[in-house]
Design an enzyme around this catalytic site. Sequence first.
Site, PDB file in Angstrom:
ATOM      1  N   PRO A 114       0.842  -1.202   0.000  1.00 25.23           N
ATOM      2  CG  PRO A 114       0.031  -1.027   2.190  1.00 25.23           C
ATOM      3  CD  PRO A 114       0.761  -1.949   1.268  1.00 25.23           C
ATOM      4  N   GLY A 165       0.333   5.562  -0.244  1.00 26.70           N
ATOM      5  CA  GLY A 165      -0.596   6.689  -0.350  1.00 26.70           C
ATOM      6  C   GLY A 165      -0.263   7.555  -1.565  1.00 26.70           C
ATOM      7  CB  SER A 201      -2.883   3.293   0.239  1.00 25.86           C
ATOM      8  OG  SER A 201      -2.943   4.261   1.243  1.00 25.86           O
ATOM      9  CD  GLN A 248      -3.137   1.158   4.518  1.00 28.14           C
ATOM     10  OE1 GLN A 248      -3.711   1.841   3.680  1.00 28.14           O
ATOM     11  NE2 GLN A 248      -2.771   1.623   5.693  1.00 28.14           N
ATOM     12  CE1 TYR A 294      -1.539   3.836   7.988  1.00 26.47           C
ATOM     13  CE2 TYR A 294      -2.461   4.964   6.085  1.00 26.47           C
ATOM     14  CZ  TYR A 294      -1.374   4.436   6.752  1.00 26.47           C
ATOM     15  OH  TYR A 294      -0.140   4.506   6.193  1.00 26.47           O
ATOM     16  CB  THR A 332      -0.988   0.166   8.284  1.00 28.19           C
ATOM     17  OG1 THR A 332      -1.010  -0.294   6.937  1.00 28.19           O
ATOM     18  CG2 THR A 332       0.364   0.789   8.577  1.00 28.19           C
ATOM     19  CE  LYS A 383       3.300  -2.357   4.731  1.00 24.69           C
ATOM     20  NZ  LYS A 383       3.358  -0.962   5.192  1.00 24.69           N
ATOM     21  CG  HIS A 385       5.199   2.962   7.461  1.00 25.39           C
ATOM     22  ND1 HIS A 385       3.968   2.622   7.933  1.00 25.39           N
ATOM     23  CD2 HIS A 385       4.967   3.831   6.456  1.00 25.39           C
ATOM     24  CE1 HIS A 385       3.029   3.261   7.261  1.00 25.39           C
ATOM     25  NE2 HIS A 385       3.615   3.995   6.344  1.00 25.39           N
ATOM     26  CB  SER A 442      11.147  -2.075   5.242  1.00 30.46           C
ATOM     27  OG  SER A 442       9.919  -1.638   5.794  1.00 30.46           O
ATOM     28  CB  ILE A 474      12.253  -5.392  -1.555  1.00 32.54           C
ATOM     29  CG1 ILE A 474      12.110  -6.312  -0.348  1.00 32.54           C
ATOM     30  CG2 ILE A 474      12.362  -6.166  -2.879  1.00 32.54           C
ATOM     31  CD1 ILE A 474      12.989  -7.506  -0.304  1.00 32.54           C
ATOM     32  NE  ARG A 475      14.557   1.141  -3.195  1.00 28.10           N
ATOM     33  CZ  ARG A 475      13.937   1.063  -2.017  1.00 28.10           C
ATOM     34  NH1 ARG A 475      13.259  -0.031  -1.687  1.00 28.10           N
ATOM     35  NH2 ARG A 475      13.962   2.063  -1.178  1.00 28.10           N
TER      36      ARG A 475
HETATM   37  C1  GLV Z   1       1.878   6.691   4.876  1.00 29.98           C
HETATM   38  O1  GLV Z   1       1.639   5.525   5.028  1.00 29.98           O
HETATM   39  C2  GLV Z   1       3.167   7.166   4.532  1.00 29.98           C
HETATM   40  O2  GLV Z   1       4.130   6.446   4.780  1.00 29.98           O
HETATM   41  O3  GLV Z   1       3.253   8.283   4.015  1.00 29.98           O
END
Ligand code: GLV
Length: 410
Positions: A109, A111, A138, A159, A161, A187, A283, A307, A339, A341-342
Site C-alpha cells: 500500500p 498513499g 491504500s 489497506q 488505517y 497497518t 503490517k 514502514h 522495507s 526491497i529493490r
Molecule cells: C503513509 O503511510 C506514509 O508512509 O506516508
Amino acid sequence: MIARDKAAAGRQRSRQLNRQDARREQGPLRAMKRVTTIDDLRELHRRNTPRAFFDYVDRGSYAEETLRANRADFEHYKFRQKILVDVDARSTATTILGEPAAAPLILAPVGLTGMQWGDGEIHACRAAQKMGVPFTLSTMSICSLEDVAAHVDKPFWFQLYVMRDRGFVKALIERAIAVKCSALVLTVDLQVIGQRHQDIKNGMTVPPELRLKNLIDIALRPAWIASVMRGKRRTFGNLMGHLKGVDSVKSLSQWTNSQFDPTLSWKDVDWIRSIWPGKLIIKGILEEGDAGMAIKTGADAIVVSNHGGRQLDGAPSAISMLARIAQAVGGDTELMFDSGIRSGQDVMRALALGAKSCMIGRAYIYGLGAAGEAGVAKAIDIISKELLTTMGLCGVNRVSDIGPQVLMDM
Ligand code: GLV
C-alpha cells in the site's frame, strides 16, 4: 474564416493533439528500453515528477537512519554459490495466502499513488494482475476502492488505517467487502506520525500547494501534468464524498490530520477481526513480542516492516529483524517482508531468512512514475528475473526450497 475552413482547422488541431498524446506515451516507453534496474526507473520517475511527490515516496523520517539501514543491511547476507545443479526447471511461482502467484511479490500500500501518475492506482493494479501478483490499495489512495474495482478484472487487497472516527472505519470495511477485496492489510505502525522533513520543506499537499516554487516545478513536467489531468481524481478518493461536513480539500486535510489515533491498541485489532470476514494481514511488526501478539489476534499473515524507514527513525533495519521474528512465529502464520526491497537478490535474502513473500513499495512507484502501467510491469519483471537468476546460481529450483542454506553462515 468560413465554416469549412474552421472545421478543417479543428480537425488539424485534433490530429496534432493526438500526435502529441502519442508522443507523450512514446517518450516514457522509449526510455524504458534502456532500463535494467529499479534505480533506472527511480531516475526516470525523478525526472518526470514534481519534486514534492517524488520526495514524498523516496524519502524517510527524521535523519533517515533507518531508511539507509534498510538498504545497507541486505549486503551483510552473502549467498552460497552452488554449481552444477540442474536448474533448468526453476520457477518463481509460489502461493500467497493460498492463492497462486507468479512471484513472491506483493505491491505494498502506498498513499497518493494517483499523484505520481494519473489514475496511478488503477494502472498499478492492472500491471500487478497482468504480472500475476497481488496489489494493495491504500486507504490514502487517490482513486477510490470503487474506482479501482470498476477498472480491473480480479480482486485486490485493501489497506486500512484505524482512524478516530470508528464509524468511518467500519464503513470503509463494508465498502472493501462490497467490492470483494480479497484481503485486509491492517497497518499498525502509524498511530503517531514520524515527521518527514522534506515533505514540510516541499509544502507537500494534495492537490499541490500553489506556491510559486511548486508552480514552476510543476510547469517543468508536461508529461506529469498531462497524465494527472487526464486522471479521474486529484484528492483522496476513499475519503472525499464519504465524510459528513467535509466538502472541500481544506476541510478534508483538517479531518485527516485530526484522525490519527494515539489510543489505538490490540483491542481495536480484535474489533477489526470481528467485522472483517476475510483474510487479515497485520503490517508493521518489528519485534518478536509484537509478532506473538499479532498471531494471537488470529491474523492470517504478518508483515515485518518499519514502514520503509518513514516512521521510527533509529529502529533497526527490517531485514536485520527478520530471522528472529521468523523463529518466534514458527511455521504457524504466513510471514511477509517489507522495507528496502529493490532487487531479486533482496527478495532471495528475505526468503532465506524466513519470509514467504515480499512487499515492494518504492520499487513499483518508481516504475509507475517512469512509465505508468508499463513501468510497474517492468519493475515486477526486473525483480522476478533477478530472483530467477539468483535461484539458479544458488542451485535452487523452487521458491519453497529457498532457505537458510542459500546464505553463508554469518
Ligand atoms: C503513509 O503511510 C506514509 O508512509 O506516508
